[in-house]
Write a protein that holds these residues in place. Structure first.
Motif, mmCIF file in Angstrom:
data_model
loop_
_atom_site.group_PDB
_atom_site.id
_atom_site.type_symbol
_atom_site.label_atom_id
_atom_site.label_comp_id
_atom_site.label_asym_id
_atom_site.label_seq_id
_atom_site.Cartn_x
_atom_site.Cartn_y
_atom_site.Cartn_z
ATOM 1 N N VAL A 1 0.226 12.268 67.706
ATOM 2 C CA VAL A 1 -0.916 11.608 68.665
ATOM 3 C C VAL A 1 0.285 10.469 69.413
ATOM 4 C CG1 VAL A 1 -2.829 12.007 67.425
ATOM 5 C CG2 VAL A 1 -1.774 9.824 67.304
ATOM 6 N N THR A 2 -0.429 10.132 70.490
ATOM 7 C CA THR A 2 0.455 9.108 71.423
ATOM 8 C C THR A 2 -0.123 7.626 70.854
ATOM 9 O OG1 THR A 2 -1.393 8.844 73.085
ATOM 10 C CG2 THR A 2 0.329 10.454 73.532
ATOM 11 N N THR B 1 -10.278 11.776 57.132
ATOM 12 C CA THR B 1 -9.942 10.136 56.837
ATOM 13 C C THR B 1 -8.483 9.991 56.931
ATOM 14 O OG1 THR B 1 -11.825 10.225 55.506
ATOM 15 C CG2 THR B 1 -10.279 8.272 55.256
ATOM 16 N N VAL B 2 -8.105 8.560 57.714
ATOM 17 C CA VAL B 2 -6.914 8.316 57.807
ATOM 18 C C VAL B 2 -6.468 7.865 56.469
ATOM 19 C CG1 VAL B 2 -5.205 7.012 59.218
ATOM 20 C CG2 VAL B 2 -7.102 7.731 60.444
ATOM 21 N N VAL B 3 -5.117 8.282 56.092
ATOM 22 C CA VAL B 3 -4.432 7.803 54.856
ATOM 23 C C VAL B 3 -2.975 7.196 55.054
ATOM 24 C CG1 VAL B 3 -5.971 9.003 53.207
ATOM 25 C CG2 VAL B 3 -3.602 10.098 54.200
ATOM 26 N N GLY B 4 -2.447 7.611 56.275
ATOM 27 C CA GLY B 4 -1.335 7.183 56.655
ATOM 28 C C GLY B 4 -0.626 7.158 58.151
ATOM 29 N N VAL B 5 -0.208 6.357 58.854
ATOM 30 C CA VAL B 5 0.484 6.308 60.105
ATOM 31 C C VAL B 5 1.840 5.882 60.356
ATOM 32 C CG1 VAL B 5 -0.018 5.181 62.756
ATOM 33 C CG2 VAL B 5 -2.169 5.578 60.784
ATOM 34 N N GLU B 6 2.637 6.677 60.780
ATOM 35 C CA GLU B 6 3.903 6.600 60.849
ATOM 36 C C GLU B 6 4.452 6.785 62.711
ATOM 37 O OE1 GLU B 6 5.779 9.155 58.192
ATOM 38 O OE2 GLU B 6 4.971 8.696 56.519
ATOM 39 N N GLN B 7 5.352 5.858 62.750
ATOM 40 C CA GLN B 7 5.970 6.173 64.114
ATOM 41 C C GLN B 7 7.000 7.166 63.896
ATOM 42 O OE1 GLN B 7 5.403 4.186 67.018
ATOM 43 N NE2 GLN B 7 6.452 5.902 68.034
ATOM 44 N N HIS B 8 7.040 8.211 65.067
ATOM 45 C CA HIS B 8 7.948 9.517 64.655
ATOM 46 C C HIS B 8 8.515 9.667 66.207
ATOM 47 C CE1 HIS B 8 7.769 11.796 61.091
ATOM 48 N NE2 HIS B 8 7.276 10.882 60.678
ATOM 49 N N ALA B 9 9.744 9.099 66.479
ATOM 50 C CA ALA B 9 10.212 9.116 67.801
ATOM 51 C C ALA B 9 9.296 8.543 68.854
ATOM 52 C CB ALA B 9 10.652 10.503 68.105
ATOM 53 N N HIS B 10 8.781 9.677 69.893
ATOM 54 C CA HIS B 10 7.948 9.025 70.884
ATOM 55 C C HIS B 10 6.410 9.414 70.605
ATOM 56 C CE1 HIS B 10 11.549 8.325 73.325
ATOM 57 N NE2 HIS B 10 11.856 9.616 73.402
#
Length: 349
Positions: free
Chosen positions: A319-320, A294-303
């Motif tokens: 992931v992209t 289950t997704v609990v967090g999403v963060e941008q990391h560089a590319h």
């Protein structure tokens, strides 16, 4: 001779008990989370904090060995570069560099000449008369380094020396700092929380958590075989501990992973977030580890995008942005994670 330090300091409910050694010409990085004891260790070595137990010895000289010996900071051949540099605002760059030499009894003229020579070595000869407020962050860092090295210290202490710099300046100054440390024949202890600074500058890493050493070794060794969650996060790996039987490892936190190499007994299993693929339905095909998450967090990391997932086990996936849109990766989304056995690295626990 090697610096041998057995640092035992008690402060309220916190206790530091760290053994360190640094050989001439060696750069050792001391890493750990906030509150781990890094600054306490640095202050003890500098003589700003007396030991409660243990000792500090360099070149057969005892600096601290309670209750009999305590060498005051001004009597220790130590150079320190602090995070915010601590340059004297009312003095020029040359006067800042000459300060330590003058404090050790050198006459004004030779101290000034030596200071200008050191500024030239760090590429700042034309800034000899400049005051700190007119210097950039990178220039101030180099002045602080020149001031620390001018007294030819036996031990150089670097306390988060690049933390105050912006990203572009940091890369350039890191390269230059590495060059100066390569020429320095004394012992260097770098205190940092930045893994890149440590990996690039240090010959050996010492990881401290809760006032204790939890892992040490060459940067490549630590990066390949982390032994705590903090170290795994530091080097960007998913890390699990469990008990191996053949190519199956039952994880302490729940769940099971199939690994490439047979394992027996207590082992660690590690793999990078980039090895994790995410799917809306259970994937079929080549043999792999698959489990619901289950997704609990999403963060941008560089590319890429770092996705934090709960499951048995919990896992990080890189992931992209295309995958984020395709799978609608928002907190609460239910997916399947997959990792090929060949992507895992197993080693003794």
């Amino acid at each position: 001779m090697t610096l041998h330090a057995d640092l035992q300091v008690a402060r309220g409910s916190f206790a530091l008990d760290v053994a360190l050694s640094v050989a001439p010409g060696e750069v050792v990085a001391l890493l750990g989370p906030n509150g781990a004891g890094k600054t306490t260790a640095l202050r003890a070595l500098a003589g700003l904090l007396p030991l409660d137990g243990g000792s500090v010895r360099v070149d057969d000289a005892v600096w601290d060995e309670p209750p009999k010996v305590f060498l005051r900071p001004e009597r220790r051949p130590v150079g320190v570069v602090f995070q915010d540099y601590l340059l004297f605002a009312h003095l020029s760059a040359a006067e800042n560099v000459a300060f330590g030499l003058r404090a050790r009894g050198m006459d004004r003229r030779p101290a000034h000449a030596a200071a200008v020579e050191w500024l030239d070595r760090v590429g700042l000869a034309e800034y000899a008369r400049a005051r700190p407020r007119s210097l950039s962050g990178g220039q101030a860092q180099r002045v602080a380094l020149a001031r620390a090295l001018a007294t030819a210290p036996s031990l150089l202490l670097l306390d988060e020396p690049l933390a105050a710099l912006d990203a572009s300046t940091r890369m350039l100054v890191r390269t230059e700092l590495g060059r100066h440390l390569g020429e320095y024949t004394g012992r260097t202890l770098l205190v940092t929380h930045d893994p890149l600074d440590a990996m690039v500058l240090a010959d050996r890493l010492v990881i401290v958590e809760g006032g204790r050493v939890v892992q040490e070794g060459a940067p490549t060794e630590v990066a390949r075989q982390p032994r705590t969650e903090y170290v795994a996060q530091l080097v960007g790996l998913n890390l699990y501990r469990g008990r191996g039987s053949g190519t199956s490892v039952a994880l302490d936190e729940g769940g099971e992973l199939v690994v490439a190499a047979p394992a027996s007994g207590v082992v660690y299993v590690a793999f990078p977030p980039s090895a994790v693929s995410l799917h809306s339905a259970r994937p079929e095909g080549s043999p792999r580890n698959t489990w619901p998450v289950t997704v609990v967090g999403v963060e941008q990391h560089a590319h890429t995008v770092r996705v934090r997932l709960e499951g048995s086990p919990g896992v990080l996936a890189d992931v992209t942005t295309g995958v984020v849109a395709e799978l609608r990766l928002v907190p609460g989304a239910r997916l399947w994670a997959a990792v090929k056995a060949t992507e895992t690295h197993t080693y003794a626990g």
